[in-house]
Design an enzyme around this catalytic site. Structure first.
Site, short mmCIF file in Angstrom:
data_model
loop_
_atom_site.label_atom_id
_atom_site.label_comp_id
_atom_site.label_asym_id
_atom_site.label_seq_id
_atom_site.Cartn_x
_atom_site.Cartn_y
_atom_site.Cartn_z
N GLU A 1 0.74 -1.08 -0.07
CA GLU A 1 0.02 -0.03 -0.01
C GLU A 1 0.80 1.29 0.02
OE1 GLU A 1 -1.67 -1.99 3.31
OE2 GLU A 1 -3.56 -1.56 2.41
N CYS B 1 3.23 8.16 1.23
CA CYS B 1 3.99 7.45 2.07
C CYS B 1 3.92 6.20 1.50
CB CYS B 1 2.76 7.36 3.54
SG CYS B 1 3.32 6.10 4.61
N CYS C 1 5.74 -6.93 7.52
CA CYS C 1 6.84 -6.58 8.23
C CYS C 1 7.16 -7.53 9.43
CB CYS C 1 6.69 -5.16 9.13
SG CYS C 1 7.88 -4.66 9.88
N CYS D 1 5.60 -5.01 16.11
CA CYS D 1 4.95 -3.99 16.96
C CYS D 1 3.61 -4.34 17.42
CB CYS D 1 5.30 -2.57 16.50
SG CYS D 1 6.87 -2.24 15.99
N CYS E 1 0.54 -2.23 15.70
CA CYS E 1 0.78 -1.96 14.18
C CYS E 1 -0.06 -3.29 13.37
CB CYS E 1 1.91 -1.96 13.78
SG CYS E 1 2.46 -1.57 12.16
N CYS F 1 -1.56 5.83 9.89
CA CYS F 1 -0.18 5.19 10.44
C CYS F 1 -0.50 3.83 10.76
CB CYS F 1 0.52 5.73 11.45
SG CYS F 1 1.00 7.60 11.10
N1 SAH Z 1 8.58 0.78 10.16
C1 SAH Z 1 8.97 1.77 10.40
C2 SAH Z 1 8.13 2.77 9.36
C3 SAH Z 1 6.53 2.29 9.26
S1 SAH Z 1 5.62 2.53 10.70
C4 SAH Z 1 8.71 2.16 11.77
O1 SAH Z 1 7.94 1.56 12.42
O2 SAH Z 1 9.13 3.24 12.32
C5 SAH Z 1 5.39 4.50 10.67
C6 SAH Z 1 4.84 4.99 12.13
O3 SAH Z 1 3.44 4.51 12.18
C7 SAH Z 1 5.65 4.45 13.16
O4 SAH Z 1 6.08 5.64 13.85
C8 SAH Z 1 4.83 3.74 14.05
O5 SAH Z 1 5.06 3.93 15.44
C9 SAH Z 1 3.58 4.27 13.89
N2 SAH Z 1 2.37 3.32 13.89
C10 SAH Z 1 2.10 2.01 13.83
N3 SAH Z 1 1.04 1.59 14.06
C11 SAH Z 1 0.31 2.76 14.47
C12 SAH Z 1 -1.07 2.89 14.64
N4 SAH Z 1 -1.71 1.86 14.87
N5 SAH Z 1 -1.53 3.89 15.17
C13 SAH Z 1 -0.68 4.98 15.10
N6 SAH Z 1 0.67 5.15 14.60
C14 SAH Z 1 1.21 3.81 14.26
FE1 SF4 Z 2 6.78 -2.83 11.13
FE2 SF4 Z 2 4.93 -1.60 11.92
FE3 SF4 Z 2 6.76 -1.73 13.59
FE4 SF4 Z 2 6.93 -0.14 11.64
S1 SF4 Z 2 5.52 -0.05 13.45
S2 SF4 Z 2 8.43 -1.76 12.31
S3 SF4 Z 2 5.84 -1.23 10.03
S4 SF4 Z 2 5.44 -3.80 12.77
#
Ligand code: SAH
Ligand code: SF4
Length: 376
Positions: free
Chosen positions: A96, A131, A138, A142, A145, A361
Site C-alpha cells: 500500500e 507514504c 513487516c 510492534c 501496528c 499510520c
Molecule cells: N517500520 C517503520 C516505518 C513504518 S511505521 C517504523 O516503525 O518506524 C510508521 C509509523 O507509524 C511509526 O512511527 C509507527 O510507530 C506508527 N504506527 C504504527 N502503528 C500505528 C497505529 N496503529 N497508530 C498510530 N501510529 C502507528
Molecule cells: Fe513494522 Fe509496523 Fe513496527 Fe513499523 S510499526 S516496524 S511497520 S511492525
C-alpha cells in the site's frame, strides 16, 4: 508452461542503463533516453518511448524487458482527500501507498520548511505527502501496528519502491519540478531491514526522478547497526525513530525489538548522528491509552531526549481489528504535548489522515472489507 523471464527497467540507475545500452550495441545516449522515459515521463510501456527507434523498442520487448510500474489493484478515497492505493507487483504481491494532499503535519518543525520558498498556486493542494512501503508486511512485530499482522513476506526491490511513487504521481498528474511533494518511508515494512534496496531507491529518486532528499523522511523502529550506516551516507533522507515507550519496560511491551536494541543503545547511536544545518531528528511516539500516555511517561521522554537536537511527533493510536490498545483521550494527548513543550522539546500532534479507509499510520494491512466512499 512457465512464462518467459522478464527484466524490469525500473530500478536501474544511470550506470546500469549505460551497461544495458552497451550490451545492446546501442550508443551511450540511449541510457539517458531510457532514464528520461522511465523516471521523468514515467511511461508504463516500452512501446511508447518514442525517443527510441521502433526496432529498438521491439528488441527490448522481445528480450523480455518491461517497465515494471505496479498495477493499481484498488484505490480508496477518504473523506479527507487521502487516497490509499493497493498496488500489485508482477509476482502478485501487493503493498500500500498513501497520497495525502497537504500532508499530516509530520513535517512541521524538523527544519524542512526553513529557507524554502513558498510557491502558492491555485489548486486543491499546496503540498502533498506520499507514504511509501519498503517491504511486503513487516518482521518487527510492534503490538500496535496492523502491518505486523501480515508478518514478513518479502523485501521490495528499488524499482518497486520507486514505482509506487511514480504510479501515484501519474495518478495525480504531478510535475515534480513544479509542485512540492514530500516522501515519507513509513508505509508497510521496516526500511532499515531492506537497507540496500531502500537506499538505492533514494538515490534514484534524487538523481533521476528529481525529488530533493531533504523532502524525504525515513522512519525506523530502531535498527541500530543500520542507523550507524545511514549516518555515513552522503545522500540521505531525514531520520525519524519510532520511540513509543518512555522507558525500556514500556517500550519492550509495545515493541519487542527493544529487547535487541534498547533505548540506551538507540540513543547512543543517535547522539553521534551527523545532522545537516537546520536538520532535527524526529521521534515518533504513538500514544496508547493507559500504557504510555501518562504525565510520568511524558516527563521520562523529555528526560531521554534532553540535549538531542530533536522534535517529537505525537500520534494518537489509529485503532484496528486485533489491536489490543485503545486511543488516548484528547486531554492526555494535549497534556503530553504540553509537558514536552514545557521541557523545551518541540512536540507536534500528527493529524490522522484517511482513518476511514484504513490509510492512517499503522493501518496498512491490505484491508479491502470497507465501503468505497467514492468510485475509483
Ligand atoms: N517500520 C517503520 C516505518 C513504518 S511505521 C517504523 O516503525 O518506524 C510508521 C509509523 O507509524 C511509526 O512511527 C509507527 O510507530 C506508527 N504506527 C504504527 N502503528 C500505528 C497505529 N496503529 N497508530 C498510530 N501510529 C502507528
Ligand atoms: Fe513494522 Fe509496523 Fe513496527 Fe513499523 S510499526 S516496524 S511497520 S511492525
Amino acid at each position: 508452461m512457465s512464462s518467459p523471464r522478464q527484466f524490469e527497467l525500473l530500478g536501474l540507475d544511470s550506470q546500469e542503463l549505460a551497461s544495458l545500452a552497451q550490451v545492446l550495441g546501442e550508443p551511450a545516449y540511449r541510457a539517458r533516453q531510457l532514464s528520461q522515459a522511465l523516471y521523468r515521463e514515467r511511461v508504463s510501456d516500452i512501446s511508447v518511448i518514442t525517443t527510441l527507434s521502433v526496432s529498438l523498442r521491439k528488441r527490448l520487448a522481445a528480450q523480455g524487458y518491461v517497465i515494471g510500474l505496479p498495477e493499481v489493484e484498488r484505490r480508496f478515497v477518504s473523506v479527507d482527500g487521502t487516497v490509499r492505493y493497493l498496488f500489485r507487483f508482477r509476482d502478485g504481491q501487493t503493498v500500500e501507498t498513501v497520497w495525502m494532499p497537504e500532508g499530516d503535519g509530520g513535517e512541521r518543525g524538523d527544519g524542512s520548511e526553513a529557507g524554502e520558498e513558498e510557491e502558492r498556486r491555485p489548486s486543491d493542494w499546496d503540498r502533498a505527502t506520499i507514504c511509501v512501503s519498503s517491504q511486503v508486511g513487516c518482521a518487527v512485530n510492534c503490538r500496535f501496528c496492523m502491518t505486523a499482522q501480515l508478518g514478513a513476506v518479502r523485501n521490495l526491490t528499488a524499482g518497486e519502491i520507486v514505482g509506487q511513487i511514480l504510479a501515484v504521481l501519474n495518478d495525480h498528474g504531478v510535475e515534480v519540478d513544479r509542485r512540492r511533494v514530500n516522501l515519507v518511508f513509513m508505509g508497510q515494512g521496516e526500511p532499515f531491514l531492506n537497507y540496500d534496496n531502500f537506499m538505492k531507491a533514494v538515490r534514484l529518486l534524487v538523481a533521476e526522478v528529481g525529488i530533493p532528499e531533504p523532502r524525504m523522511t525515513v522512519s525506523t523502529s530502531g535498527i541500530v547497526p543500520r542507523i550507524a550506516d545511514f549516518a555515513t551516507e552522503s545522500v540521505r533522507p531525514k531520520l525519524a525513530i519510532s520511540l513509543n515507550g518512555s522507558n525500556d519496560d514500556v517500550r519492550e511491551r509495545v515493541m519487542p525489538i527493544n529487547r535487541k536494541w534498547n533505548i540506551g543503545t538507540l540513543l547512543d547511536v543517535l547522539r553521534g548522528f551527523p545532522l545537516r544545518p537546520r536538520e532535527r531528528l524526529t521521534f515518533e511516539y504513538v500514544l496508547l491509552a493507559g500504557v504510555n500516555d501518562g504525565e510520568q511517561n511524558a516527563r521520562e521522554v523529555a528526560a531521554l531526549l534532553r540535549g538531542l537536537n530533536a522534535k517529537v511527533n505525537l500520534i494518537a493510536l489509529n485503532p484496528g481489528p486485533e489491536i489490543p490498545f485503545s486511543m488516548p483521550s484528547s486531554e492526555a494527548v494535549d497534556r503530553f504535548q504540553q509537558i514536552l513543550m514545557e521541557s523545551g522539546i518541540r512536540a507536534f500532534v500528527r493529524r490522522p489522515r484517511g482513518r476511514d479507509i484504513y490509510a492512517a499510520c499503522g493501518q496498512l494491512k491490505r484491508t479491502t472489507e470497507l465501503v468505497e466512499l467514492r468510485p475509483a
